[in-house]
Enzyme design. Sequence first.
Site, PDB file in Angstrom:
ATOM      1  N   ASP A   1     -56.033  22.086  10.964  1.00 47.57           N
ATOM      2  CA  ASP A   1     -57.401  22.084  10.446  1.00 47.57           C
ATOM      3  C   ASP A   1     -57.609  20.849   9.576  1.00 47.57           C
ATOM      4  OD1 ASP A   1     -59.981  23.131  10.141  1.00 47.57           O
ATOM      5  OD2 ASP A   1     -59.447  24.202   8.310  1.00 47.57           O
TER       6      ASP A   1
ATOM      7  N   ASN B   1     -59.768  18.821   3.747  1.00 43.91           N
ATOM      8  CA  ASN B   1     -58.372  19.203   3.519  1.00 43.91           C
ATOM      9  C   ASN B   1     -57.488  17.994   3.252  1.00 43.91           C
ATOM     10  OD1 ASN B   1     -58.519  21.991   3.582  1.00 43.91           O
ATOM     11  ND2 ASN B   1     -58.333  22.092   5.814  1.00 43.91           N
TER      12      ASN B   1
ATOM     13  N   ASP C   1     -53.722  22.973   2.334  1.00 45.51           N
ATOM     14  CA  ASP C   1     -54.136  24.116   3.142  1.00 45.51           C
ATOM     15  C   ASP C   1     -53.569  24.099   4.554  1.00 45.51           C
ATOM     16  OD1 ASP C   1     -55.263  26.435   3.945  1.00 45.51           O
ATOM     17  OD2 ASP C   1     -57.334  25.736   3.937  1.00 45.51           O
TER      18      ASP C   1
END
Length: 347
Positions: A221, A226, A242
């Site tokens: 992701d 992020n 994350d």
Amino acid sequence: MSEHRTEAPYADLDPATVLGALQDAGFPCDGRLLQLNSYENRVYQVPLDDGRVVVAKFYRPGRWSDAQIAEEHRFAAELAEAELPIVPPLPLVAAGPAMTVSAETPTLGHYEAAPGRVFRLAVSERWAGRAPELERPDTLAWTGRLLARMHQVGARGRFSHRRTLDAQTFGHQPRQRLIELGFVDPEIDRGWINASATALEEVDRAFERLGTIRHLRLHGDCHAGNVLWRDEGVGAGPHFVDLDDCCTGPAIQDLWMLLPGERSAVDAALHHLLDGYRDFMDFDDRELLLIEPLRTLRMVHHSAWLAERWRDPAFPIAFPWFASPSYWSQQAADLREQVERMQDSSG
């Protein structure tokens, strides 16, 4: 987890429960909490009695198994051991009677907030940073080098329990869940049903045309939100946060979401990103043909993600447009555009 213990809903996660869980995990707090922006999990910045500041993540009930979370934690630790700027979870201790920590995964705690009601949590150090300036060529190249180093580590092992990113898990299955959950009306939303079916057929063809491609353990992701940028000190430059969606898939999955939205700027950004990436890792140029198919899968998967969490009170507040009639017609139009893009890129 015992059959007599179930995961508690987020409605039960009040400040006293958060502080109690951290106390019982061996992290006495000074009583302050700052909830951080995260829809998937509940994440808090927490000052401790000893002056340190940590980040506590309470996992969304029912999303991952303990085995899947354990693989996430081991991957983070493996990246940190390779001296990548990744913040791995810290070991927990059962410092109170309500906390359970297994020897196999000492970074994952089970906190029994009430009889039979359990929260799963992890704690890590707090690293501050700012948004990366991804319009800068040097920032893109530096980020590409770091991603390549992450993929070097990812290529050394395999996930046994985490998902594999493919057309089934991120496309066909989420589409079917949307229909079964009743969020898509076969009569009213016929445009989306037809457009999503056609788009996923194109995705299937794109993967079939490429044949065998290398699969790695990925961040999964890797969008700009992020990636944090540190200007000085340990870990200066980009660092990734994350790993909640880490998975197995093609390398391009961790690259394409860092590209700009303006199509005219994509080629230049991709050049700089891959220029840095290739300093440490080979890249199969055939994977560039997967950018639009992967974007299509993300669109379908995102709709299912919203639907599956709609009972969480935070979601109708944050995404009120999801329940509007215009949402599905706009999604249908976007998917039809994706079909054209995939056909154009296939030559």
